[in-house]
Every structure is written in C-alpha cells, then in structure tokens.
Motif scaffolding. Structure first.
Motif, PDB file in Angstrom:
ATOM      1  N   HIS A 251      70.055  55.835  35.601  1.00 54.21           N
ATOM      2  CA  HIS A 251      71.400  56.345  35.331  1.00 54.21           C
ATOM      3  C   HIS A 251      72.128  56.822  36.589  1.00 54.21           C
ATOM      4  CE1 HIS A 251      70.620  55.579  31.251  1.00 54.21           C
ATOM      5  NE2 HIS A 251      69.914  56.667  30.968  1.00 54.21           N
ATOM      6  N   PRO A 252      71.437  57.434  37.577  1.00 49.72           N
ATOM      7  CA  PRO A 252      72.146  57.784  38.820  1.00 49.72           C
ATOM      8  C   PRO A 252      72.493  56.568  39.670  1.00 49.72           C
ATOM      9  CG  PRO A 252      70.189  59.165  38.517  1.00 49.72           C
ATOM     10  CD  PRO A 252      70.096  58.039  37.532  1.00 49.72           C
ATOM     11  N   GLY A 253      71.958  55.399  39.342  1.00 45.91           N
ATOM     12  CA  GLY A 253      72.298  54.195  40.079  1.00 45.91           C
ATOM     13  C   GLY A 253      71.303  53.799  41.144  1.00 45.91           C
ATOM     14  N   GLY A 254      70.180  54.494  41.264  1.00 44.80           N
ATOM     15  CA  GLY A 254      69.205  54.159  42.306  1.00 44.80           C
ATOM     16  C   GLY A 254      68.436  52.893  42.011  1.00 44.80           C
ATOM     17  N   VAL A 255      68.196  52.609  40.725  1.00 45.96           N
ATOM     18  CA  VAL A 255      67.463  51.414  40.313  1.00 45.96           C
ATOM     19  C   VAL A 255      68.289  50.697  39.256  1.00 45.96           C
ATOM     20  CG1 VAL A 255      65.350  50.538  39.219  1.00 45.96           C
ATOM     21  CG2 VAL A 255      65.227  52.479  40.794  1.00 45.96           C
ATOM     22  N   THR A 256      68.465  49.396  39.398  1.00 39.54           N
ATOM     23  CA  THR A 256      69.237  48.636  38.415  1.00 39.54           C
ATOM     24  C   THR A 256      68.441  48.503  37.118  1.00 39.54           C
ATOM     25  OG1 THR A 256      68.344  46.477  39.051  1.00 39.54           O
ATOM     26  CG2 THR A 256      70.272  47.294  40.278  1.00 39.54           C
ATOM     27  N   PRO A 257      69.127  48.382  35.976  1.00 37.76           N
ATOM     28  CA  PRO A 257      68.400  48.181  34.713  1.00 37.76           C
ATOM     29  C   PRO A 257      67.487  46.970  34.745  1.00 37.76           C
ATOM     30  CG  PRO A 257      70.691  48.752  34.283  1.00 37.76           C
ATOM     31  CD  PRO A 257      70.576  48.530  35.764  1.00 37.76           C
ATOM     32  N   ASP A 258      67.933  45.885  35.394  1.00 38.82           N
ATOM     33  CA  ASP A 258      67.082  44.694  35.482  1.00 38.82           C
ATOM     34  C   ASP A 258      65.799  44.983  36.245  1.00 38.82           C
ATOM     35  OD1 ASP A 258      68.812  43.150  34.045  1.00 38.82           O
ATOM     36  OD2 ASP A 258      69.760  42.224  35.795  1.00 38.82           O
ATOM     37  N   ALA A 259      65.913  45.689  37.369  1.00 35.31           N
ATOM     38  CA  ALA A 259      64.726  46.028  38.148  1.00 35.31           C
ATOM     39  C   ALA A 259      63.794  46.932  37.349  1.00 35.31           C
ATOM     40  CB  ALA A 259      65.130  46.700  39.458  1.00 35.31           C
ATOM     41  N   PHE A 260      64.373  47.851  36.603  1.00 44.91           N
ATOM     42  CA  PHE A 260      63.563  48.751  35.782  1.00 44.91           C
ATOM     43  C   PHE A 260      62.756  47.960  34.758  1.00 44.91           C
ATOM     44  CE2 PHE A 260      62.758  51.719  32.316  1.00 44.91           C
ATOM     45  CZ  PHE A 260      62.353  52.867  32.998  1.00 44.91           C
ATOM     46  N   LEU A 261      63.382  46.986  34.111  1.00 45.45           N
ATOM     47  CA  LEU A 261      62.691  46.182  33.112  1.00 45.45           C
ATOM     48  C   LEU A 261      61.614  45.317  33.744  1.00 45.45           C
ATOM     49  CD1 LEU A 261      65.641  45.095  30.800  1.00 45.45           C
ATOM     50  CD2 LEU A 261      63.841  46.755  30.308  1.00 45.45           C
ATOM     51  N   VAL A 262      61.881  44.780  34.940  1.00 41.73           N
ATOM     52  CA  VAL A 262      60.869  43.992  35.654  1.00 41.73           C
ATOM     53  C   VAL A 262      59.649  44.858  35.959  1.00 41.73           C
ATOM     54  CG1 VAL A 262      60.339  42.849  37.842  1.00 41.73           C
ATOM     55  CG2 VAL A 262      62.460  42.300  36.640  1.00 41.73           C
ATOM     56  N   GLY A 263      59.904  46.064  36.454  1.00 41.73           N
ATOM     57  CA  GLY A 263      58.811  46.977  36.773  1.00 41.73           C
ATOM     58  C   GLY A 263      58.022  47.364  35.542  1.00 41.73           C
ATOM     59  N   TYR A 264      58.724  47.625  34.439  1.00 42.52           N
ATOM     60  CA  TYR A 264      58.057  48.007  33.192  1.00 42.52           C
ATOM     61  C   TYR A 264      57.159  46.880  32.691  1.00 42.52           C
ATOM     62  CZ  TYR A 264      57.576  49.136  28.231  1.00 42.52           C
ATOM     63  OH  TYR A 264      57.075  49.380  26.985  1.00 42.52           O
ATOM     64  N   SER A 265      57.672  45.651  32.743  1.00 39.41           N
ATOM     65  CA  SER A 265      56.869  44.504  32.309  1.00 39.41           C
ATOM     66  C   SER A 265      55.648  44.326  33.207  1.00 39.41           C
ATOM     67  CB  SER A 265      57.715  43.232  32.330  1.00 39.41           C
ATOM     68  OG  SER A 265      58.828  43.354  31.478  1.00 39.41           O
ATOM     69  N   ALA A 266      55.854  44.464  34.508  1.00 37.13           N
ATOM     70  CA  ALA A 266      54.740  44.291  35.445  1.00 37.13           C
ATOM     71  C   ALA A 266      53.690  45.373  35.254  1.00 37.13           C
ATOM     72  CB  ALA A 266      55.259  44.306  36.881  1.00 37.13           C
ATOM     73  N   ALA A 267      54.124  46.605  34.991  1.00 40.25           N
ATOM     74  CA  ALA A 267      53.176  47.710  34.828  1.00 40.25           C
ATOM     75  C   ALA A 267      52.270  47.490  33.621  1.00 40.25           C
ATOM     76  CB  ALA A 267      53.934  49.032  34.682  1.00 40.25           C
ATOM     77  N   GLN A 268      52.763  46.786  32.611  1.00 39.98           N
ATOM     78  CA  GLN A 268      51.927  46.481  31.446  1.00 39.98           C
ATOM     79  C   GLN A 268      50.957  45.341  31.722  1.00 39.98           C
ATOM     80  OE1 GLN A 268      53.980  47.035  27.417  1.00 39.98           O
ATOM     81  NE2 GLN A 268      55.655  46.427  28.738  1.00 39.98           N
ATOM     82  N   ALA A 269      51.253  44.536  32.752  1.00 36.14           N
ATOM     83  CA  ALA A 269      50.432  43.360  33.044  1.00 36.14           C
ATOM     84  C   ALA A 269      49.306  43.644  34.026  1.00 36.14           C
ATOM     85  CB  ALA A 269      51.319  42.236  33.583  1.00 36.14           C
ATOM     86  N   VAL A 270      49.391  44.742  34.763  1.00 32.56           N
ATOM     87  CA  VAL A 270      48.374  45.033  35.779  1.00 32.56           C
ATOM     88  C   VAL A 270      47.349  46.011  35.211  1.00 32.56           C
ATOM     89  CG1 VAL A 270      50.025  44.656  37.640  1.00 32.56           C
ATOM     90  CG2 VAL A 270      49.648  46.983  36.795  1.00 32.56           C
ATOM     91  N   PRO A 271      46.142  46.062  35.793  1.00 30.53           N
ATOM     92  CA  PRO A 271      45.165  47.057  35.353  1.00 30.53           C
ATOM     93  C   PRO A 271      45.559  48.445  35.820  1.00 30.53           C
ATOM     94  CG  PRO A 271      44.347  45.906  37.279  1.00 30.53           C
ATOM     95  CD  PRO A 271      45.640  45.223  36.888  1.00 30.53           C
ATOM     96  N   GLY A 272      44.847  49.451  35.310  1.00 34.77           N
ATOM     97  CA  GLY A 272      45.084  50.809  35.779  1.00 34.77           C
ATOM     98  C   GLY A 272      46.176  51.518  35.004  1.00 34.77           C
ATOM     99  N   PRO A 273      46.603  52.692  35.497  1.00 29.50           N
ATOM    100  CA  PRO A 273      47.513  53.558  34.741  1.00 29.50           C
ATOM    101  C   PRO A 273      48.920  53.001  34.635  1.00 29.50           C
ATOM    102  CG  PRO A 273      47.096  54.475  36.922  1.00 29.50           C
ATOM    103  CD  PRO A 273      46.155  53.321  36.761  1.00 29.50           C
TER     104      PRO A 273
END
Length: 391
Positions: A251-273
C-alpha cells in the motif's frame, strides 16, 4: 556444546532443504526427525513445545524449530536451528528477488509442486495419528481435540485459535489436576536474566524502532521496522501475516501488487518457512533489488519470535513442571492436536487434493512413509518426479 551446535545446525539445514508443505507439514517433519528418529525430545515435551509456539505471535513452525535447538544446545542451539532451517528458503527467495521479473508459470514446475504437496499430506497425516494416539489417550482429550478442530474449521480466525487454547487449558485444569504430578521430563535451560533482557529488547523494538526510522533515512532500517512489527503482532504464522505485509510494503508503494503475488506464489513452492516471503519483498522493495534490504526484512520478521521465545523458555520449563499447570497443558496438548487436524484439512488437503488420482498418490505416500518407513529425503524427489510425470 560446540559439537551439539554444529549437529543442530546440520540437522536443520538438511530439513530446510526438503521441508515442503507449510507450517503444519513442518511440525510433522520435526516430529519424525527429532521425536521418532533422533529422540531429542519425548512425545510429551514435543507437544508442550508446539503448544507454547501456538500461543506466541510469529511463525509457529520456525518457533518449534528454535525451541528444539534450545532444548538441545541452549541459546546458541536455537540460533543454529533458525539459521539452518531458514537458510535454504531465504537464499532461494533472495535469488528470486534479484530476477523476479523473469519468473512465470511453468506447467512442469506446477506438476512437481503438486507431487510434493501430496507427499506433505502423508507427512501431516502420519504426525497427526502418532500425536493423537499419544496426547489424546482418553475420551475427554479426544473430545477436546475434535471440538477444537470443529471450532477452527467453522470459525477460522486467530481469535478462535486463542479461545480454543484457553478453553482447553481450563478443561484440562479441571479434569487432570490430580493426575499430573511428575510428568514433566524436559531439562530447565536459560536464565531469568536472559529472559528479562530478551523481553526488554522485544518491547524496545516495538517502541523505539519507529522513532529511529523517523530520525534516519535508511531504507534497511525502515524495512526492519516494518517487518519486525509484522512478526511481533501476527498470530497464526504464514498465511495470516500476508495482510499485514501487504499493508506494510504494497500500500505505501514499495512493492507492486504483481511482485507481491509472485513472491507469495514462490514462497509456497520452496521448502522452509512461509516467512521466507520477507526477504523477497525486502529484495524487490522500491525496485532496488538489494541484498541488504532482503536481509533487513528477513531478520526483522524473525527477531520478535526469537526474543519472545528467549523470554518464555526459562519460565515455561519451570511452570509446566507444576502439577496444576501440567493439568492445563494436558488440555492444551489435546487442543493442539485438534488445531493441527483443522489445518490438515485446510489448507493441506484443500490445496493438495483435487481428484481421485491425488487421493491415490497421497495414500501411496502414506504407505511408503508410515508402513515401509522410507526416508523423507528419498520421498521428496520421488513424489516431485511423479508429479512431473503424472499431473
């Protein structure tokens, strides 16, 4: 001690390389590795550890790992467990942050991920059955577990989780207060001075960091503050922290919504926390692709958990030896089984099981894991390959 610390680091590093499936699966991996295989903790002490971590804000599975390291080798062991378990996923997410614009949906990768999710179903099922047999040996505790699961499924909210634990503690206190003396087996580690220092640092982080950010133009410090606040104030771990992270960085504009969704998807695909999403968001913040920003986000989001656990450990180990509190913990442990049962349905089953073929593969995974006792390190690539070929 040195050997123990290195051993803790190595064991968690190996786990961090293949522990797919999210926090509920991680608790299953930890159970199989440290309770069943290495016997670092008893069944009861492991359940106590899970119960403590369910009651604190932050990433529950990472907190369980830190607690296991603490029981094994004190405070350095907790640090070693955190670094080992988090390093693989954090490294992957930082590398993804440096080139995230190249990431796109690849069908083969989705098949591999699906195969790993089905294996995670078997891991969680195996842990649930074993924990249920040990921690719910009678009708009252079975009832508490089932009612806890039902409440969490009907009202999936962090307040429900807290309420379930409190009600189960009260029930355990009433039912088991005359049966609980002498059941605690964990050694007492840590000191009161250490605990008070940690709590002071935790509160200082919440209160002082915003003022420090105002006086500084450091983006790394600002990110550390944002992610520290997210890690300190969110119960429920992984997916629950997403709205707060979105508020802090999107919301402050530091990360685009698209980048946020990419990161969220990747975090579910990798091992660990799941909290490994943090270094990705820090790395892409403001379009700078900075490793220092990634590290600030990583340590910012995990620091509150570490400080809170350091403050809790000495008192937890002393208090849980008291018969009346031990009775309450009997109820809490039953509730934890119920909460894990609810999490087994959603998100583990709901995200992994889509059709009859998925059910068949999950059953095969359980057969190989629980009956034939195949090593987890073999089964992850096996089911990744099956997902690639069949799904």
């Amino acid at each position: 001690m040195g050997h123990s610390i290195l051993d803790v680091f190595w064991r968690f590093l190996v786990l961090g390389c293949y522990s797919f499936g999210g926090p509920t699966a991680h608790i299953g991996y930890f159970h199989k590795e440290f309770v069943e295989r290495r016997k670092w903790l008893s069944e009861r002490d492991y359940a106590d550890t899970v119960a403590l971590c369910q009651m604190l804000p932050g990433p529950a599975s990472s907190q369980v790992g830190m607690s296991i390291g603490f029981e094994r080798a004190g405070l350095p062991g907790a640090v070693a467990a955190f670094l080992g378990f988090t390093f693989p996923s954090a490294l992957i997410m930082i590398l993804l942050a440096l080139g995230y614009s190249e990431i796109s949906g690849i069908p083969a990768a989705m098949g591999i991920l699906q195969g790993i999710k089905l294996f995670a179903v078997a891991v969680v099922a195996d842990a649930l059955i074993k924990m249920g047999q040990s921690l719910c040996p009678d009708r009252p505790r079975i009832t508490l577990a089932v009612l806890s699961a039902g409440a969490m499924l009907l009202l999936p909210h962090v307040l429900t989780q807290i309420g379930v634990i409190l009600v189960a503690a009260a029930c355990g206190f009433v039912i088991y207060q005359n049966q609980s003396a002498g059941e605690n087996t964990a050694q007492v580690k840590g000191s009161k001075r250490q605990a008070f220092v940690a709590m002071g640092l935790f509160l200082a982080g919440l209160l002082a960091l915003p003022f420090m950010v105002e006086l500084s133009d450091s983006t790394s410090l600002s990110l550390f503050d944002s992610f520290y606040r997210a890690g300190a104030l969110v119960f429920g771990g992984g997916h629950v922290v997403l709205p707060m992270l979105q508020a802090e960085v999107v919301h402050p504009g530091g990360v685009t919504p698209d980048a946020f969704l990419v990161g969220y998807s990747a975090a579910q695909a990798v091992p660990g926390p799941m909290f490994a999403l943090a270094p990705f968001l820090g790395g892409v913040y403001g379009g700078t692709y900075s490793i220092s920003h990634a590290l600030a986000a990583l340590f910012g989001i995990f620091a509150p958990s570490f400080l809170l656990l350091t403050a809790a450990w000495p008192f937890w180990n002393r208090l849980k030896a008291m018969p009346k509190l031990r009775a309450a913990i009997n109820g809490i442990n039953a509730a934890v089984v119920g909460l894990l049962l609810a999490a087994f349905y959603n998100p583990v089953i709901t995200l992994a099981i889509k059709d009859a073929q998925d059910v068949a593969l999950a059953l095969l995974a359980y057969l190989l894991l629980a009956v034939w006792k195949l090593p987890i390190a073999w089964m992850v690539p096996l089911f990744a390959g099956m997902g690639f070929l069949l799904i």
